[in-house]
Each structure stands twice: as structure tokens, then as C-alpha cells.
Write an enzyme that holds these catalytic residues in place. Structure first.
Site, PDB file in Angstrom:
ATOM      1  N   HIS A   1      61.589  49.823  96.917  1.00 33.95           N
ATOM      2  CA  HIS A   1      61.291  50.334  95.637  1.00 33.95           C
ATOM      3  C   HIS A   1      60.034  49.751  95.489  1.00 33.95           C
ATOM      4  O   HIS A   1      59.914  48.622  95.023  1.00 33.95           O
ATOM      5  CB  HIS A   1      62.239  50.321  94.852  1.00 33.95           C
ATOM      6  CG  HIS A   1      62.167  51.021  93.536  1.00 33.95           C
ATOM      7  ND1 HIS A   1      62.907  51.103  92.190  1.00 33.95           N
ATOM      8  CD2 HIS A   1      60.890  51.871  93.077  1.00 33.95           C
ATOM      9  CE1 HIS A   1      62.232  51.622  91.419  1.00 33.95           C
ATOM     10  NE2 HIS A   1      61.083  52.089  91.798  1.00 33.95           N
TER      11      HIS A   1
ATOM     12  N   GLY B   1      60.324  55.439  95.600  1.00 38.24           N
ATOM     13  CA  GLY B   1      59.722  55.551  94.162  1.00 38.24           C
ATOM     14  C   GLY B   1      58.690  56.639  93.776  1.00 38.24           C
ATOM     15  O   GLY B   1      57.668  57.096  94.568  1.00 38.24           O
ATOM     16  N   ASP B   2      59.244  57.383  92.907  1.00 39.43           N
ATOM     17  CA  ASP B   2      58.137  58.480  92.251  1.00 39.43           C
ATOM     18  C   ASP B   2      58.109  59.873  93.030  1.00 39.43           C
ATOM     19  O   ASP B   2      57.344  60.627  92.589  1.00 39.43           O
ATOM     20  CB  ASP B   2      56.826  57.804  92.082  1.00 39.43           C
ATOM     21  CG  ASP B   2      56.758  56.994  90.951  1.00 39.43           C
ATOM     22  OD1 ASP B   2      57.697  56.511  90.276  1.00 39.43           O
ATOM     23  OD2 ASP B   2      55.633  56.294  91.013  1.00 39.43           O
TER      24      ASP B   2
ATOM     25  N   ALA C   1      65.440  59.380  93.854  1.00 44.93           N
ATOM     26  CA  ALA C   1      65.962  58.766  93.038  1.00 44.93           C
ATOM     27  C   ALA C   1      66.029  59.673  91.594  1.00 44.93           C
ATOM     28  O   ALA C   1      66.387  60.930  91.635  1.00 44.93           O
ATOM     29  CB  ALA C   1      65.639  57.325  92.751  1.00 44.93           C
TER      30      ALA C   1
ATOM     31  N   CYS D   1      68.585  45.614  91.635  1.00 38.35           N
ATOM     32  CA  CYS D   1      69.250  46.031  90.177  1.00 38.35           C
ATOM     33  C   CYS D   1      68.253  45.017  89.148  1.00 38.35           C
ATOM     34  O   CYS D   1      68.480  44.035  89.239  1.00 38.35           O
ATOM     35  CB  CYS D   1      70.560  45.880  90.153  1.00 38.35           C
ATOM     36  SG  CYS D   1      71.182  46.671  88.414  1.00 38.35           S
TER      37      CYS D   1
END
Length: 450
Positions: free
Chosen positions: A209, A247-248, A310, A110
Site C-alpha cells: 500500500h 492505493g487510490d 480497497a 494495519c
């Protein structure tokens, strides 16, 4: 719910992430009604929103509500964030005793200032010894019936409970220029091995990530680092932990490319092992690691075949369907509006249909709309597929509804909410928490918890 009354014991399953679609824990927008939508589109594994350990141990009802599980969530985990092994271990004992969950995720990613300033989230990646202590303590609390080494206390449970696995979610590191996830993964592996449990032991997987804490979302995720370095950093002679990249991901072509790279790395590993290029014993590799941990020979296992979604699943909630069916879905505006209607119904069921429940449902709907407007219909793209960081140009949709759903103006999101929930109260204003409608480098929106 009443945390003083343990749930009935149910057999818990060991988690196999291979070939699954996993919805990452997401702050604010990863709420229970949203996760029900994702299950409807084919998500296999879901996880609740990040909960802070101090608030859980203090018995805050609002924090415990983040851990609620929907009936559809057949494989479900919760994510917790904390900075100290004793608190995390004690919380692990409490979760095992009181909740029906399949895994507990430790947040090492985070980027939110208020979390990092307390030593939790991404800040833990700068304190690797503390990571080892937290993993060992929580694994002991969740996997065994023995007291945690960091609490020295017995479990909250009044009767033996089935073991619960851990997962660990991290970023590449704190600084862009100094990725450390590969070394942190080694510590997680060693801590899991110390607790014991064999190949399917206390830690089910590690998620990486591909961005640093300071990078946020200003550049593309570094899948090269994840696949070449982070996924191959573990020591022989210990059970290997699955490493999942994140990620992405925004379309099936990108995911197929990542999986193909995984297969390539496995083939390279097999060939190099036949040629005898790697240390033949665990002792030799440990010696290499001691001499030069950064340059030691690392087997090319690659990432696991788990699609962890995500932001992509916030913009395109039907992404799990696209991945599984290997197609670009030209979803209609009416189908998208029906999805929002279903979310509204789930929200009123979850938060209540009184004034407070309606206002809460509206707020979370608006937060979600600040993501969904970024989707560009497939039929309108000159060169599909759309990339996640591609800024949508202004366009006229194929219908008035499609044009409305594409608006980046909060006033139009409020209008959509009124179509579903009725007029807003007088003086109502909305500002997204995460500023997802911004594409500038200054976008500091913390949506994904790691």
C-alpha cells in the site's frame, strides 16, 4: 463454527493474481455480505477481515467468525495480525488444519494504535528480523507437513492437508520520510526461499500500500515508489515474489495507466539486460547488496497486473465491472438501491433475522453508507472520471432517491436503513467507526488493513 472439527480435505489451488481483481481485507466494512456483493460485480479474489492471532488461539467465536467463507468466494483468503513468530506459526498450523482457505495474509500494514502498540500491523515494519521469523515460521506451518521451527510442534490436523500459500500485506513504512518496504520485501523473499518450494512456493505475492503508517490517507498513494523501488528490490538467484501495488484505484483509466507503466518497466529491463547493465550472477548482485543495499542495481520488473481494490470498492462496489469492461458506469439510483437491498438480505441471512441480526445488519449497512455517499454520478461530473480523494460538492440528483443516496448526513443514512429494515429502536444513534465522511487531514479512519 466448531473449530474442533476439521473440514474435509479439498485440493487447494496455487494463487495466480495476474489480471485479477482482488478485494483487499477491510476492517468492519469488508464483511461477508459485502464480499458477496463484490463477487456479484466481478471480483476474482476476496479476503476476510483482519483477525487477531491471540484471539484466534484463545478460541474467541467472534474472531473466528471473521474467517467465514461465502459459497461465492471461489478464491478466498484470510488475514491475521500478530507480533510473534511462535504465535503466528501456531495459528498458521491451526488455520491449515481447520479452514478451507486458499491463502493466508500476514498483516504488516494495519495503522490502528491498539494493534501497533502490541507490536503487530505496521509496527512490524520497524522490526525486520521479526518479519523474517514470522514469514519463515508461517510458511513452514502452511506449506510443509513438518513442524514449524518456532513451535516445534506437530500440526493440529489429524491427516495430511494440502499446502496453503502466504501473502504479505505492508505499507511503505512507518515514517513518510523513510520508506522501507523494499528492504522488508527482500527479507520476505529470503525467508520464502529458505522454506523452499520453487517459483510457485510458499509466498504467493507481496502487496504494498503506497502510504506510510503515519501518513494514513492525507496524501495520494505513492505508486512511483511501489513500481520503481519496492517492486524491483529482490535478489537474483532466488524465486521472485510477485509485487502488487495498492492505493487510490477508483476508475479503469487509472488502472490502465498503472498497467502501461508495468509494461514499460518490463521493456526497459529487457533492453538493459541486452546491454549488460546488470550484475550477471547472483553472487555479484549479492555482493552489491552487501556493499550498498540501498543503491544496488535493481531490475525493473514493475508491479504485477493485479487490480487490488480497497476504499474505491467501498465507494463504488461496481468498480470491478468498470475495470473489466473498461468503461465508466453511469449506474442509476435504483440500481444502487437494489444493491443495498441485496446486501440487507445477505446480512439477515448471515447474522440472523431476529432483533440482534437486524440490528447488526443495520449497523454494518450504515458503516457502508458512510462510504457510498461519496460517489458522484458520472453524468453529473464536469470532468470525469472522479478521483478518490475528490470531495463531492453538494448537488441535486436526477431523482429524489439519488439525492438521498448522496447525503453526507448520518440521519439520512438511518432513513435509508429504515426503508430496508424498518424503524430503528427508540433512542438509536449512529457514529461511523472510521469517520469516512471526513476529508480533513485529521481523518484517522483505519479501513484498509495495511
Amino acid at each position: 463454527f466448531d473449530v474442533s472439527k476439521p473440514l474435509p480435505s479439498q485440493p487447494r489451488k496455487l494463487i495466480d493474481f495476474r489480471e485479477k481483481v482482488y478485494i483487499a481485507p477491510l476492517t468492519t466494512v469488508g464483511n461477508l455480505p459485502y464480499r458477496r456483493i463484490m463477487k456479484g460485480y466481478g471480483a476474482d479474489i476476496t479476503c476476510g477481515e483482519m483477525a487477531l492471532v491471540q484471539n484466534l488461539l484463545a478460541g474467541q467465536r467472534s474472531e473466528w467468525s471473521l474467517l467465514r467463507r461465502a459459497p461465492e468466494e471461489d478464491v478466498f483468503g484470510v488475514q491475521i495480525a500478530g507480533a510473534y513468530a511462535d504465535q503466528m506459526s501456531r495459528c498458521g498450523e491451526l488455520l491449515r488444519a481447520q479452514l478451507d482457505v486458499d491463502f493466508v495474509d500476514i498483516n504488516l500494514g494495519c495503522p490502528i494504535d491498539v494493534v501497533c502498540s502490541k507490536g503487530a500491523g505496521s509496527a512490524l515494519m520497524t522490526r525486520p528480523h521479526r518479519v523474517s521469523e514470522i514469514v519463515e515460521g508461517m510458511a513452514s506451518a502452511l506449506w510443509h507437513d513438518t513442524p514449524s521451527p518456532y513451535t516445534g510442534k506437530l500440526s493440529f490436523a489429524t491427516e495430511p492437508r494440502d499446502p496453503v500459500q502466504l501473502t504479505v500485506k505492508m505499507r511503505t513504512g512507518w515514517l513518510d520520510t523513510r520508506p522501507v518496504a523494499h528492504s522488508v520485501i527482500r527479507r520476505v523473499q529470503a525467508a520464502a526461499n529458505k522454506v523452499g518450494g520453487g517459483a510457485y512456493g510458499p509466498v504467493a505475492a507481496v502487496m504494498v500500500h503506497g502510504r506510510s503508517r503515519l501518513q494514513r490517507y492525507t496524501r495520494a498513494a505513492d505508486w512511483g515508489y511501489i513500481g520503481e523501488r519496492a517492486a524491483n528490490a529482490q535478489v537474483d538467484g532466488m524465486p521472485r515474489l510477485p509485487v502488487i501495488g495498492n492505493g487510490d484505484l477508483f476508475n479503469y483509466e487509472e488502472w490502465e495507466a498503472h498497467k502501461a507503466a508495468h509494461v514499460r518497466r518490463q521493456a526497459e529491463t529487457a533492453e538493459e539486460e541486452r546491454d549488460g547493465q546488470y550484475a550477471s550472477t547472483a553472487a555479484e548482485q549479492k555482493s552489491e547488496l552487501a556493499e550498498d543495499p540501498e543503491a544496488a542495481a535493481e531490475k525493473k520488473f514493475g508491479i504485477e497486473t493485479c487490480a487490488m481494490l480497497a476504499r474505491g470498492a467501498l465507494i463504488k462496489p461496481w468498480l470491478p465491472t468498470e475495470l473489466k469492461e473498461r468503461r465508466h458506469w453511469d449506474i442509476s439510483a435504483q440500481e444502487r438501491f437494489d444493491m443495498l437491498t441485496k446486501f440487507t438480505n445477505f446480512g439477515l441471512e448471515h447474522w440472523g433475522s431476529d432483533e440482534i441480526g437486524v440490528n447488526t445488519t443495520r449497523r454494518f449497512l450504515l458503516e457502508w453508507l458512510s462510504f457510498t455517499h461519496r460517489y458522484i454520478p458520472v453524468a453529473l461530473l464536469e470532468a470525469p472520471p472522479q478521483k478518490i480523494n475528490q470531495r463531492p460538492p453538494r448537488y441535486r440528483g436526477r431523482s429524489d432517491l439519488e439525492s438521498l443516496l448522496a447525503s453526507d448526513q448520518a440521519v439520512d443514512w438511518v432513513r435509508i436503513s429504515e426503508m430496508l429494515l424498518g424503524p430503528v429502536p427508540e433512542g438509536f444513534k449512529f457514529q461511523p467507526r472510521h469517520k469516512a465522511n471526513s476529508y480533513a487531514a485529521a481523518d484517522r479512519g483505519p479501513t484498509e488493513n495495511g
